[in-house]
Design a protein around this motif. Structure first.
Motif, PDB file in Angstrom:
ATOM      1  N   ALA A   7      -8.598 -10.365 -17.978  1.00 50.57           N
ATOM      2  CA  ALA A   7      -9.066  -8.744 -19.099  1.00 50.57           C
ATOM      3  C   ALA A   7      -9.083  -7.446 -18.393  1.00 50.57           C
ATOM      4  CB  ALA A   7     -10.450  -9.554 -19.027  1.00 50.57           C
ATOM      5  N   LEU A   8      -8.019  -6.452 -18.571  1.00 52.65           N
ATOM      6  CA  LEU A   8      -7.344  -5.452 -18.022  1.00 52.65           C
ATOM      7  C   LEU A   8      -8.706  -4.146 -18.742  1.00 52.65           C
ATOM      8  CD1 LEU A   8      -3.159  -4.873 -19.494  1.00 52.65           C
ATOM      9  CD2 LEU A   8      -4.230  -5.400 -16.961  1.00 52.65           C
ATOM     10  N   VAL A   9      -8.936  -3.657 -17.211  1.00 50.85           N
ATOM     11  CA  VAL A   9     -10.790  -2.697 -17.077  1.00 50.85           C
ATOM     12  C   VAL A   9      -9.592  -1.308 -16.855  1.00 50.85           C
ATOM     13  CG1 VAL A   9     -12.452  -2.100 -15.866  1.00 50.85           C
ATOM     14  CG2 VAL A   9     -11.222  -4.037 -16.649  1.00 50.85           C
ATOM     15  N   TYR A  10      -9.665  -0.633 -17.975  1.00 49.57           N
ATOM     16  CA  TYR A  10      -9.328   0.696 -17.674  1.00 49.57           C
ATOM     17  C   TYR A  10     -10.298   1.622 -16.405  1.00 49.57           C
ATOM     18  CZ  TYR A  10      -8.844   5.984 -18.855  1.00 49.57           C
ATOM     19  OH  TYR A  10      -8.087   7.250 -18.797  1.00 49.57           O
ATOM     20  N   LYS A  11      -9.514   1.601 -15.663  1.00 49.74           N
ATOM     21  CA  LYS A  11     -10.172   2.576 -14.476  1.00 49.74           C
ATOM     22  C   LYS A  11     -10.876   1.642 -13.767  1.00 49.74           C
ATOM     23  CE  LYS A  11      -7.741   7.236 -15.286  1.00 49.74           C
ATOM     24  NZ  LYS A  11      -9.188   8.564 -15.425  1.00 49.74           N
ATOM     25  N   PRO A  12     -10.853   1.099 -12.803  1.00 54.87           N
ATOM     26  CA  PRO A  12     -11.700  -0.155 -12.225  1.00 54.87           C
ATOM     27  C   PRO A  12     -12.008   0.230 -11.012  1.00 54.87           C
ATOM     28  CG  PRO A  12     -10.098  -1.270 -11.811  1.00 54.87           C
ATOM     29  CD  PRO A  12     -10.026   0.042 -13.268  1.00 54.87           C
ATOM     30  N   LEU A  52      -9.819   0.863  -5.878  1.00 57.04           N
ATOM     31  CA  LEU A  52      -8.930   0.526  -6.794  1.00 57.04           C
ATOM     32  C   LEU A  52      -8.234   2.049  -7.639  1.00 57.04           C
ATOM     33  CD1 LEU A  52      -9.531  -2.469  -8.325  1.00 57.04           C
ATOM     34  CD2 LEU A  52      -7.763  -2.619  -6.705  1.00 57.04           C
ATOM     35  N   LEU A  53      -9.212   2.524  -7.526  1.00 60.13           N
ATOM     36  CA  LEU A  53      -8.757   4.578  -8.127  1.00 60.13           C
ATOM     37  C   LEU A  53      -8.060   5.233  -7.542  1.00 60.13           C
ATOM     38  CD1 LEU A  53     -12.052   4.920  -9.899  1.00 60.13           C
ATOM     39  CD2 LEU A  53      -9.718   4.304 -10.661  1.00 60.13           C
ATOM     40  N   TRP A  54      -7.763   4.609  -5.685  1.00 66.49           N
ATOM     41  CA  TRP A  54      -7.927   6.052  -4.504  1.00 66.49           C
ATOM     42  C   TRP A  54      -5.850   5.356  -4.915  1.00 66.49           C
ATOM     43  CZ3 TRP A  54     -10.320   6.311   0.608  1.00 66.49           C
ATOM     44  CH2 TRP A  54     -11.250   6.407   0.371  1.00 66.49           C
ATOM     45  N   TYR A  55      -5.232   7.308  -4.457  1.00 65.82           N
ATOM     46  CA  TYR A  55      -3.738   6.253  -4.175  1.00 65.82           C
ATOM     47  C   TYR A  55      -3.027   5.028  -3.246  1.00 65.82           C
ATOM     48  CZ  TYR A  55       0.577   7.837  -2.244  1.00 65.82           C
ATOM     49  OH  TYR A  55       1.957   7.317  -1.937  1.00 65.82           O
ATOM     50  N   SER A  56      -2.193   4.930  -4.110  1.00 64.43           N
ATOM     51  CA  SER A  56      -1.879   3.498  -2.741  1.00 64.43           C
ATOM     52  C   SER A  56      -0.685   3.731  -3.109  1.00 64.43           C
ATOM     53  CB  SER A  56      -1.857   2.521  -3.701  1.00 64.43           C
ATOM     54  OG  SER A  56      -1.590   1.261  -3.048  1.00 64.43           O
ATOM     55  N   PRO A  57       0.123   3.783  -2.317  1.00 65.48           N
ATOM     56  CA  PRO A  57       1.858   3.974  -2.052  1.00 65.48           C
ATOM     57  C   PRO A  57       2.641   2.590  -2.133  1.00 65.48           C
ATOM     58  CG  PRO A  57       0.394   4.264   0.698  1.00 65.48           C
ATOM     59  CD  PRO A  57      -0.436   3.736  -0.607  1.00 65.48           C
ATOM     60  N   LEU A  58       1.401   1.502  -2.124  1.00 63.07           N
ATOM     61  CA  LEU A  58       2.151  -0.158  -2.848  1.00 63.07           C
ATOM     62  C   LEU A  58       2.337   0.684  -4.123  1.00 63.07           C
ATOM     63  CD1 LEU A  58       2.211  -3.113  -2.374  1.00 63.07           C
ATOM     64  CD2 LEU A  58       0.321  -2.788  -3.127  1.00 63.07           C
ATOM     65  N   ILE A  59       0.854   1.314  -5.053  1.00 67.44           N
ATOM     66  CA  ILE A  59       1.004   1.325  -7.058  1.00 67.44           C
ATOM     67  C   ILE A  59       2.311   1.653  -6.863  1.00 67.44           C
ATOM     68  CG2 ILE A  59      -0.738   1.222  -8.733  1.00 67.44           C
ATOM     69  CD1 ILE A  59      -0.414  -0.933  -7.019  1.00 67.44           C
ATOM     70  N   TYR A  98       0.512   6.351 -13.137  1.00 66.17           N
ATOM     71  CA  TYR A  98       0.275   6.540 -11.986  1.00 66.17           C
ATOM     72  C   TYR A  98       0.374   5.528 -10.892  1.00 66.17           C
ATOM     73  CZ  TYR A  98      -2.044   9.321 -15.685  1.00 66.17           C
ATOM     74  OH  TYR A  98      -2.586  10.165 -17.446  1.00 66.17           O
ATOM     75  N   GLU A  99      -0.589   6.135  -9.860  1.00 66.21           N
ATOM     76  CA  GLU A  99      -0.240   5.615  -8.472  1.00 66.21           C
ATOM     77  C   GLU A  99      -1.416   5.320  -7.971  1.00 66.21           C
ATOM     78  OE1 GLU A  99      -0.216   9.347  -8.877  1.00 66.21           O
ATOM     79  OE2 GLU A  99       2.309   9.206  -8.560  1.00 66.21           O
ATOM     80  N   TYR A 100      -2.017   4.619  -8.750  1.00 60.36           N
ATOM     81  CA  TYR A 100      -3.053   3.831  -8.413  1.00 60.36           C
ATOM     82  C   TYR A 100      -3.766   2.565  -9.546  1.00 60.36           C
ATOM     83  CZ  TYR A 100      -5.577   7.074 -12.276  1.00 60.36           C
ATOM     84  OH  TYR A 100      -5.798   7.674 -13.626  1.00 60.36           O
ATOM     85  N   ALA A 101      -4.358   1.955  -9.616  1.00 62.60           N
ATOM     86  CA  ALA A 101      -5.179   0.743 -10.605  1.00 62.60           C
ATOM     87  C   ALA A 101      -5.441   1.676 -11.338  1.00 62.60           C
ATOM     88  CB  ALA A 101      -5.721  -0.441 -10.331  1.00 62.60           C
ATOM     89  N   ARG A 102      -4.624   2.265 -12.623  1.00 61.65           N
ATOM     90  CA  ARG A 102      -5.270   2.595 -14.012  1.00 61.65           C
ATOM     91  C   ARG A 102      -6.395   1.276 -14.412  1.00 61.65           C
ATOM     92  NH1 ARG A 102      -4.417   7.693 -17.345  1.00 61.65           N
ATOM     93  NH2 ARG A 102      -4.023   7.051 -19.289  1.00 61.65           N
ATOM     94  N   TYR A 103      -5.606   0.637 -14.579  1.00 61.97           N
ATOM     95  CA  TYR A 103      -5.303  -0.654 -15.628  1.00 61.97           C
ATOM     96  C   TYR A 103      -5.554  -2.019 -14.614  1.00 61.97           C
ATOM     97  CZ  TYR A 103      -4.881   2.079 -20.047  1.00 61.97           C
ATOM     98  OH  TYR A 103      -5.722   2.305 -21.460  1.00 61.97           O
TER      99      TYR A 103
END
Length: 110
Positions: A7-12, A52-59, A98-103
């Motif tokens: 279940a992909l969630v938008y901007k969790p 999950l909504l923070w900037y992440s170098p990994l993402i 994006y550089e965060y978990a958008r979905y």
């Protein structure tokens, strides 16, 4: 490529928000194409899963992942699967530019 359902969630905000959807009906779950798997230690995973909504170098490394149409007419979201060492769950992330978990989706591993 490995395919999962989630279940992909938008901007969790956190993994707790994703876990609310773990019992989502299977027929409503999205098809997730695992582009790559990354395993984090428990501390790093906890930090990532709580922001999950923070900037992440990994993402940021996977920001070009989005989705694509499949030959059978379906659609799959390209994701990086973030695993926690020693745990039976993961987070599938589709950043879509994006550089965060958008979905993102909570994934129980078998």
């Amino acid at each position: 490529m490995e395919y999962l359902k989630g279940a992909l969630v938008y901007k969790p905000y956190t993994i707790r928000e994703l876990m609310k959807y773990k019992d989502y009906p299977e027929e409503k779950k999205a098809t997730i194409e695992v582009f790559e798997e990354v395993t984090l230690d428990r501390k790093a995973f906890g930090k990532f899963a709580g922001r999950l909504l923070w900037y992440s170098p990994l993402i940021e490394k996977y920001s070009g992942l989005s989705g694509r149409h499949l030959p059978d007419g379906g659609y799959a979201s390209e994701c990086v699967l973030i695993k926690c060492e020693g745990k039976k769950h993961a987070i599938a992330v589709c950043p879509e530019g994006y550089e965060y978990a958008r979905y993102a989706a909570y994934i129980e591993l078998t």
